[in-house]
Design an enzyme around this catalytic site. Structure first.
Site: not given
Ligand code: AMP
Length: 283
Positions: A33, A36-37, A147, A153
């Site tokens: 992680l 961003g996570h 994200g 995705q």
């Protein structure tokens, strides 16, 4: 923070939360992680009463010769970060908990599965759609967070949710970048010191291309070719650099304004992806 590795254990906790009518937010990850996570986690905390994160390096989204076994696994560190940010539950299943040996079902979002990253990574998005679908059935969250870093995705998941009437709200979170513009990614750790210095050029190429379009240049092919040239001159091996319709990822047409520029390029052995989504004209 509770840590659970079985579906049955997770469901016991979830049924208590549901009995209390709590709004459940879910953030799937593959671990290692970074900020961003963690941004996804804090957005989730602001939105839901309880936040579940998952860490699962999903084998079915890696192709032959890709980095499944080498993918960085940093579980202790990840747990500390999730605890510090106030995640309520971490779901960390083993591969055998998620996949039966005799499984037969694959979810494929056809229009999106075989373009851009799907072209160079055959089967990747089927693996993603299938595992996210499984997670949605296991967790049954009210809302799930993804994200914009992985733009294709995100569209795959939004399309799957819409097409299959999955009762989950999908919320997208803007890309978190390093100070020099490089999009944060677990794969950045593969870069050598020299490669790390060149890596922000990917975002610079995207930003230049966006600026060109904002200034009124609609010759998308020339903009794309110039960007690929720029990347090659800076040590990248571009996979694609493509100006697309932001809604369906088809090549952008003149006059369309919801645009996304998608890019993937190898720097040494590391494959980096990034994108910029923007509206080209004030509505
Ligand atoms: P991963 O662990 O790479 O599968 O990513 C898990 C989630 O974090 C996905 O929804 C990603 O799009 C999101 N994510 C990864 N990197 C970033 C970033 N730099 N900014 C925002 N979200 C990100």
């Amino acid at each position: 923070m509770q840590i659970v590795s079985t579906i049955a254990g997770l469901r016991r906790i979830l049924s208590e939360w549901r009995a209390q009518q709590l709004r459940i937010g879910f953030v799937p990850t593959m671990g290692n992680l970074h900020d961003g996570h963690l941004r996804l986690m804090s957005v989730a905390k602001g939105d839901a009463d309880r936040v579940i994160a998952s860490i699962f390096v999903n084998p079915t989204q890696f192709g032959v010769g890709e980095d499944f076994s080498a993918y960085p696994r940093t579980e202790q560190d990840d747990q500390q970060k999730l605890m510090a940010i106030g995640v309520d539950l971490l779901f960390m299943p083993e591969v055998i908990e998620m996949y039966l040996a005799n499984r037969h079902t694959i979810i494929s979002v056809n229009a999106l599965a075989n373009i851009h990253c799907g072209l160079s990574r055959p089967g990747h998005f089927d693996g993603v759609a299938t595992v996210v679908n499984k997670f949605f059935n296991i967790v049954q969250p009210d809302v799930a967070f993804f994200g914009q870093k992985d733009y294709q995705q995100l569209l795959v998941i939004e399309t799957m949710v819409r097409d299959l009437n999955i009762p989950v709200d999908i919320k997208s979170v803007p890309i978190v970048r390093e100070i020099d513009g490089l999009a944060m990614s677990s794969r950045n750790g593969y870069l050598s010191v020299e490669e790390r210095k060149c890596a922000p050029m990917l975002y610079q190429a995207l930003s230049r291309a966006k600026d060109e379009i904002m200034w009124g240049n609609q010759n998308f092919e020339i903009i794309e070719n110039d960007a690929k040239e720029l990347l090659k001159n800076n040590g990248f091996l571009p996979d694609y650099f493509t100006i697309c319709n932001g809604e369906n990822l088809q090549p952008a047409q003149i006059g369309q304004h919801d645009l996304v520029i998608l890019a993937a390029a190898k720097l040494g052995r590391t494959r980096l992806i990034d994108n910029i989504h923007f509206i080209s004209k004030k509505q």
